[in-house]
Write a protein that holds these residues in place. Structure first.
Motif, short mmCIF file in Angstrom:
data_model
loop_
_atom_site.label_atom_id
_atom_site.label_comp_id
_atom_site.label_asym_id
_atom_site.label_seq_id
_atom_site.Cartn_x
_atom_site.Cartn_y
_atom_site.Cartn_z
N GLY A 32 0.79 -1.21 -0.08
CA GLY A 32 -0.10 0.09 -0.10
C GLY A 32 1.01 1.30 -0.04
N GLU A 33 0.49 2.44 0.16
CA GLU A 33 0.62 3.80 0.13
C GLU A 33 1.92 3.82 0.95
OE1 GLU A 33 -2.40 3.30 0.31
OE2 GLU A 33 -3.26 4.39 -1.21
N ASP A 34 1.96 3.19 2.13
CA ASP A 34 3.03 3.39 3.09
C ASP A 34 3.86 2.25 3.32
OD1 ASP A 34 0.83 1.78 4.21
OD2 ASP A 34 0.59 3.05 6.12
N GLY A 35 3.84 1.41 2.29
CA GLY A 35 4.66 0.33 2.16
C GLY A 35 4.31 -0.92 2.81
N GLU A 36 3.31 -1.16 3.63
CA GLU A 36 2.85 -2.07 4.22
C GLU A 36 2.65 -3.17 3.53
OE1 GLU A 36 -1.50 -0.40 4.14
OE2 GLU A 36 0.71 0.14 3.85
N PRO A 37 2.98 -4.49 3.36
CA PRO A 37 2.49 -5.51 2.37
C PRO A 37 0.94 -5.86 2.60
CG PRO A 37 4.22 -6.15 3.98
CD PRO A 37 3.84 -4.97 4.49
N LEU A 38 0.25 -5.92 1.48
CA LEU A 38 -1.05 -6.12 1.59
C LEU A 38 -1.44 -7.83 1.22
CD1 LEU A 38 -2.24 -3.06 -0.19
CD2 LEU A 38 -2.39 -3.46 2.27
N GLU A 39 -0.48 -8.34 0.24
CA GLU A 39 -0.73 -9.55 -0.23
C GLU A 39 0.39 -9.98 -0.77
OE1 GLU A 39 -4.39 -8.99 -2.95
OE2 GLU A 39 -3.17 -10.17 -4.38
N SER A 40 0.92 -11.20 -0.80
CA SER A 40 1.89 -11.64 -1.70
C SER A 40 1.61 -13.24 -2.12
CB SER A 40 3.01 -11.70 -0.38
OG SER A 40 4.19 -12.42 -1.03
N THR A 41 2.46 -13.61 -3.17
CA THR A 41 2.32 -14.95 -3.66
C THR A 41 3.24 -16.04 -2.90
OG1 THR A 41 4.20 -14.44 -5.37
CG2 THR A 41 1.63 -14.27 -6.02
N ARG A 42 3.91 -15.41 -1.98
CA ARG A 42 4.91 -16.41 -1.23
C ARG A 42 4.21 -17.29 -0.45
NH1 ARG A 42 9.23 -15.00 -3.85
NH2 ARG A 42 9.32 -12.65 -3.96
N GLU A 43 2.96 -16.96 -0.10
CA GLU A 43 2.06 -17.80 0.81
C GLU A 43 1.55 -19.09 -0.19
OE1 GLU A 43 -0.49 -14.69 2.13
OE2 GLU A 43 1.50 -14.05 2.53
N ARG A 44 1.05 -18.49 -1.37
CA ARG A 44 0.30 -19.67 -2.22
C ARG A 44 1.12 -20.12 -3.48
NH1 ARG A 44 -2.87 -14.58 -3.08
NH2 ARG A 44 -2.42 -13.83 -5.06
N GLY A 45 2.18 -19.55 -3.92
CA GLY A 45 3.00 -19.91 -4.87
C GLY A 45 2.46 -19.01 -6.08
N PRO A 46 3.61 -18.96 -7.06
CA PRO A 46 3.55 -17.98 -8.28
C PRO A 46 2.22 -17.99 -9.00
CG PRO A 46 5.11 -19.54 -8.60
CD PRO A 46 4.66 -19.77 -7.58
N MET A 47 1.90 -16.77 -9.53
CA MET A 47 0.37 -16.86 -10.24
C MET A 47 0.88 -16.75 -11.58
SD MET A 47 -1.84 -13.38 -10.15
CE MET A 47 -2.85 -12.94 -11.60
N SER A 48 -0.13 -17.41 -12.51
CA SER A 48 -0.08 -17.33 -14.04
C SER A 48 -1.06 -16.80 -14.58
CB SER A 48 0.08 -18.66 -14.49
OG SER A 48 1.22 -19.55 -14.21
N TYR A 49 -0.71 -15.77 -16.02
CA TYR A 49 -2.02 -15.18 -16.46
C TYR A 49 -1.69 -15.07 -17.98
CZ TYR A 49 0.56 -10.85 -17.40
OH TYR A 49 1.49 -10.20 -17.78
N LEU A 50 -2.91 -15.04 -18.87
CA LEU A 50 -2.36 -14.81 -20.12
C LEU A 50 -2.41 -13.61 -20.38
CD1 LEU A 50 -2.52 -15.97 -23.02
CD2 LEU A 50 -5.10 -15.69 -22.99
N HIS A 51 -1.13 -12.96 -20.94
CA HIS A 51 -0.83 -11.45 -21.49
C HIS A 51 -1.74 -10.91 -22.55
CE1 HIS A 51 1.42 -7.98 -20.80
NE2 HIS A 51 1.49 -7.76 -22.23
N GLY A 52 -2.27 -9.59 -22.25
CA GLY A 52 -3.13 -9.09 -23.24
C GLY A 52 -4.62 -9.56 -23.30
N ALA A 53 -5.03 -10.11 -22.04
CA ALA A 53 -6.38 -10.51 -22.14
C ALA A 53 -7.10 -9.77 -21.02
CB ALA A 53 -6.57 -11.96 -22.01
N GLY A 54 -6.49 -8.73 -20.57
CA GLY A 54 -7.15 -8.19 -19.23
C GLY A 54 -7.39 -8.74 -18.10
N ASN A 55 -6.57 -9.88 -17.81
CA ASN A 55 -6.68 -10.59 -16.48
C ASN A 55 -5.93 -10.14 -15.52
OD1 ASN A 55 -8.16 -12.72 -17.87
ND2 ASN A 55 -6.40 -13.70 -18.56
#
Ligand code: ZN
Length: 160
Positions: free
Chosen positions: A17-40
């Motif tokens: 967030g704005e003050d640098g506090e972590p809000l969410e991380s993939t460290r807990e659930r593993g990396p995320m995959s997405y299809l580029h250019g599809a607005g995902n």
């Protein structure tokens, strides 16, 4: 391979967030995959991904307009408690998943009454300037099936 239209990108991120506090991380659930250019993913992050490749690490700060949009007033709704599976367990500030005619939607609980629950249907991250620390793990060409479905399959993507 560089990230371009119809690449499947696997990445790790920490969202702050704005003050640098972590809000969410993939460290807990593993990396995320997405299809580029599809607005995902949010537009600002998708733009920052363009042309990167496996092994790249970068930070990008994204204004609300390129993230989850500005907060809209008047998106507070009173919903009968019976629409929630366990209304007595709800707490103010909690993020809930709602089923609507337009598909699943996230909302934040404001107030829990005996018969009604007040919720804010703005996305929990609406109005926030977000910083992503990104590490690209893998970039590959999408399969024809992934292009047809407009999302990535496999670990970190859709499982079906
Ligand atoms: Zn699919």
């Amino acid at each position: 391979m560089k990230i371009a239209q119809n690449a499947v990108v696997t990445f790790d991120y920490t969202l702050k967030g704005e003050d640098g506090e972590p809000l969410e991380s993939t460290r807990e659930r593993g990396p995320m995959s997405y299809l580029h250019g599809a607005g995902n993913i949010i537009p600002g992050l998708e733009k920052a991904m363009d042309g990167r490749q496996s092994g790249d690490a970068f930070s990008v700060t994204i204004a609300p307009e390129e993230a989850y949009g500005p907060r809209a007033e008047g998106r507070v709704q009173r919903v009968p408690a019976k629409h929630f599976p366990q209304p007595r367990k709800l707490k103010p500030g909690q993020v809930v998943q709602l089923r609507t005619r337009r598909g699943p939607m996230q909302a934040v609980v404001l107030k829990v009454g005996r018969f009604n629950v007040d919720i804010d249907t703005n996305h929990p991250l609406a109005g926030r300037t977000l910083t992503f620390d990104v590490e690209i793990v893998d970039v590959r060409a999408a399969t024809p099936e992934e292009i047809a479905h407009r999302h990535a399959h496999g670990p970190g993507g859709a499982q079906h």
